[in-house]
Design a protein around this motif. Structure first.
Motif, mmCIF file in Angstrom:
data_model
loop_
_atom_site.group_PDB
_atom_site.id
_atom_site.type_symbol
_atom_site.label_atom_id
_atom_site.label_comp_id
_atom_site.label_asym_id
_atom_site.label_seq_id
_atom_site.Cartn_x
_atom_site.Cartn_y
_atom_site.Cartn_z
ATOM 1 N N SER A 59 45.830 67.352 21.512
ATOM 2 C CA SER A 59 45.874 68.793 21.263
ATOM 3 C C SER A 59 45.500 69.075 19.811
ATOM 4 N N GLU A 60 45.797 68.133 18.900
ATOM 5 C CA GLU A 60 45.415 68.319 17.494
ATOM 6 C C GLU A 60 43.897 68.312 17.349
ATOM 7 N N ALA A 61 43.207 67.414 18.040
ATOM 8 C CA ALA A 61 41.744 67.367 17.993
ATOM 9 C C ALA A 61 41.160 68.659 18.548
ATOM 10 N N ASN A 62 41.703 69.170 19.634
ATOM 11 C CA ASN A 62 41.237 70.438 20.206
ATOM 12 C C ASN A 62 41.469 71.599 19.251
ATOM 13 N N ALA A 63 42.614 71.606 18.588
ATOM 14 C CA ALA A 63 42.919 72.679 17.631
ATOM 15 C C ALA A 63 41.949 72.633 16.450
ATOM 16 N N ILE A 64 41.620 71.433 15.973
ATOM 17 C CA ILE A 64 40.665 71.309 14.867
ATOM 18 C C ILE A 64 39.278 71.747 15.320
ATOM 19 N N ALA A 65 38.875 71.399 16.532
ATOM 20 C CA ALA A 65 37.580 71.839 17.068
ATOM 21 C C ALA A 65 37.516 73.358 17.109
ATOM 22 N N ASP A 66 38.593 74.001 17.548
ATOM 23 C CA ASP A 66 38.636 75.470 17.582
ATOM 24 C C ASP A 66 38.544 76.052 16.175
ATOM 25 N N LEU A 67 39.288 75.455 15.231
ATOM 26 C CA LEU A 67 39.264 75.926 13.850
ATOM 27 C C LEU A 67 37.860 75.791 13.255
ATOM 28 N N LEU A 68 37.251 74.622 13.423
ATOM 29 C CA LEU A 68 35.902 74.413 12.901
ATOM 30 C C LEU A 68 34.921 75.403 13.519
ATOM 31 N N SER A 69 35.013 75.607 14.815
ATOM 32 C CA SER A 69 34.112 76.532 15.501
ATOM 33 C C SER A 69 34.230 77.946 14.950
ATOM 34 N N SER A 70 35.424 78.320 14.535
ATOM 35 C CA SER A 70 35.641 79.662 14.001
ATOM 36 C C SER A 70 35.134 79.815 12.572
ATOM 37 N N ARG A 71 34.837 78.698 11.899
ATOM 38 C CA ARG A 71 34.468 78.746 10.488
ATOM 39 C C ARG A 71 32.996 78.484 10.215
ATOM 40 N N GLY A 72 32.221 78.198 11.232
ATOM 41 C CA GLY A 72 30.813 77.934 10.979
ATOM 42 C C GLY A 72 30.092 77.580 12.256
ATOM 43 N N GLN A 73 28.786 77.387 12.131
ATOM 44 C CA GLN A 73 27.987 77.024 13.296
ATOM 45 C C GLN A 73 28.134 75.528 13.559
ATOM 46 N N MET A 74 28.612 75.183 14.728
ATOM 47 C CA MET A 74 28.840 73.796 15.113
ATOM 48 C C MET A 74 28.047 73.489 16.378
ATOM 49 N N SER A 75 27.694 72.239 16.518
ATOM 50 C CA SER A 75 27.025 71.785 17.731
ATOM 51 C C SER A 75 27.745 70.539 18.217
ATOM 52 N N PHE A 76 28.785 70.758 19.011
ATOM 53 C CA PHE A 76 29.524 69.642 19.574
ATOM 54 C C PHE A 76 28.783 69.134 20.805
ATOM 55 N N VAL A 77 29.005 67.877 21.165
ATOM 56 C CA VAL A 77 28.364 67.311 22.345
ATOM 57 C C VAL A 77 29.425 66.980 23.394
ATOM 58 N N GLU A 78 28.951 66.525 24.531
ATOM 59 C CA GLU A 78 29.866 66.158 25.609
ATOM 60 C C GLU A 78 30.843 65.088 25.119
ATOM 61 N N PRO A 79 32.085 65.155 25.553
ATOM 62 C CA PRO A 79 33.043 64.114 25.179
ATOM 63 C C PRO A 79 32.718 62.786 25.867
ATOM 64 N N THR A 80 33.245 61.720 25.302
ATOM 65 C CA THR A 80 33.142 60.420 25.948
ATOM 66 C C THR A 80 34.480 60.128 26.629
ATOM 67 N N THR A 81 34.678 58.902 27.053
ATOM 68 C CA THR A 81 35.913 58.527 27.748
ATOM 69 C C THR A 81 36.578 57.354 27.028
ATOM 70 N N ASN A 82 37.853 57.160 27.330
ATOM 71 C CA ASN A 82 38.567 56.000 26.780
ATOM 72 C C ASN A 82 37.910 54.694 27.211
ATOM 73 N N THR A 83 37.356 54.660 28.413
ATOM 74 C CA THR A 83 36.694 53.459 28.913
ATOM 75 C C THR A 83 35.479 53.117 28.058
ATOM 76 N N VAL A 84 34.667 54.121 27.733
ATOM 77 C CA VAL A 84 33.473 53.889 26.915
ATOM 78 C C VAL A 84 33.875 53.489 25.494
ATOM 79 N N ILE A 85 34.888 54.144 24.942
ATOM 80 C CA ILE A 85 35.370 53.790 23.605
ATOM 81 C C ILE A 85 35.855 52.344 23.599
ATOM 82 N N GLY A 86 36.640 51.962 24.602
ATOM 83 C CA GLY A 86 37.138 50.587 24.692
ATOM 84 C C GLY A 86 36.020 49.570 24.800
ATOM 85 N N ALA A 87 34.993 49.880 25.580
ATOM 86 C CA ALA A 87 33.849 48.969 25.714
ATOM 87 C C ALA A 87 33.106 48.845 24.385
#
Length: 141
Positions: free
Chosen positions: A3-31
């Motif tokens: 929820s902290e990461a989501n809150a920071i994403a919302d805050l950043l989005s409100s403060r400037g132009q952002m281009s976030f991409v699709e999230p990854t998964t825990n499986t891909v991170i682990g690999a």
């Protein structure tokens, strides 16, 4: 998902132009971690579950690399002071943003001075993200 990461994403989005991409998964991170034999910082992993890379404070700002979506984190990228760091992104100035191979610290490598400045080293990824507007000169008017 953090929820902290989501809150920071919302805050950043409100403060400037952002281009976030699709999230990854825990499986891909682990690999990714298994393939490269090191652990990404905990909060960076939480962020990658929100956005696997992206561009912050466009047009000039910060480009974060991901583990699934390009540009990818390159563990052996030569754009770092030594092998104890991994490049996870790049500022518009060309200076790389690094994480330590062991630990949570996020730092900016100042190419011109060939060092990491004390005021450009952050205890963790969320502190770095929360400071990003000031780092890239996109503070609130």
């Amino acid at each position: 998902m953090s929820s902290e990461a989501n809150a920071i994403a919302d805050l950043l989005s409100s403060r400037g132009q952002m281009s976030f991409v699709e999230p990854t998964t825990n499986t891909v991170i682990g690999a990714f971690e298994a393939e490269h034999q090191f652990q990404l910082p905990t909060q960076l992993k939480q962020w990658l579950l929100v956005s696997d890379g992206g561009d912050f404070f466009l047009p000039a700002g910060f480009q974060l690399r991901g583990v699934e979506h390009r540009p990818l984190i390159e563990v052996d990228d030569p754009d770092r002071p030594n092998d104890s760091y991994v490049v996870i992104g790049t500022l518009s100035s060309g200076d790389p943003v690094l994480c330590q191979r062991s630990g949570e610290r996020i730092s900016i490598y100042n190419h011109e001075a060939a060092r990491i400045e004390d005021d450009e080293s952050f205890p963790d990824f969320f502190t770095f993200l929360n400071s990003l507007a000031a780092v890239v000169g996109a503070g609130e008017d």
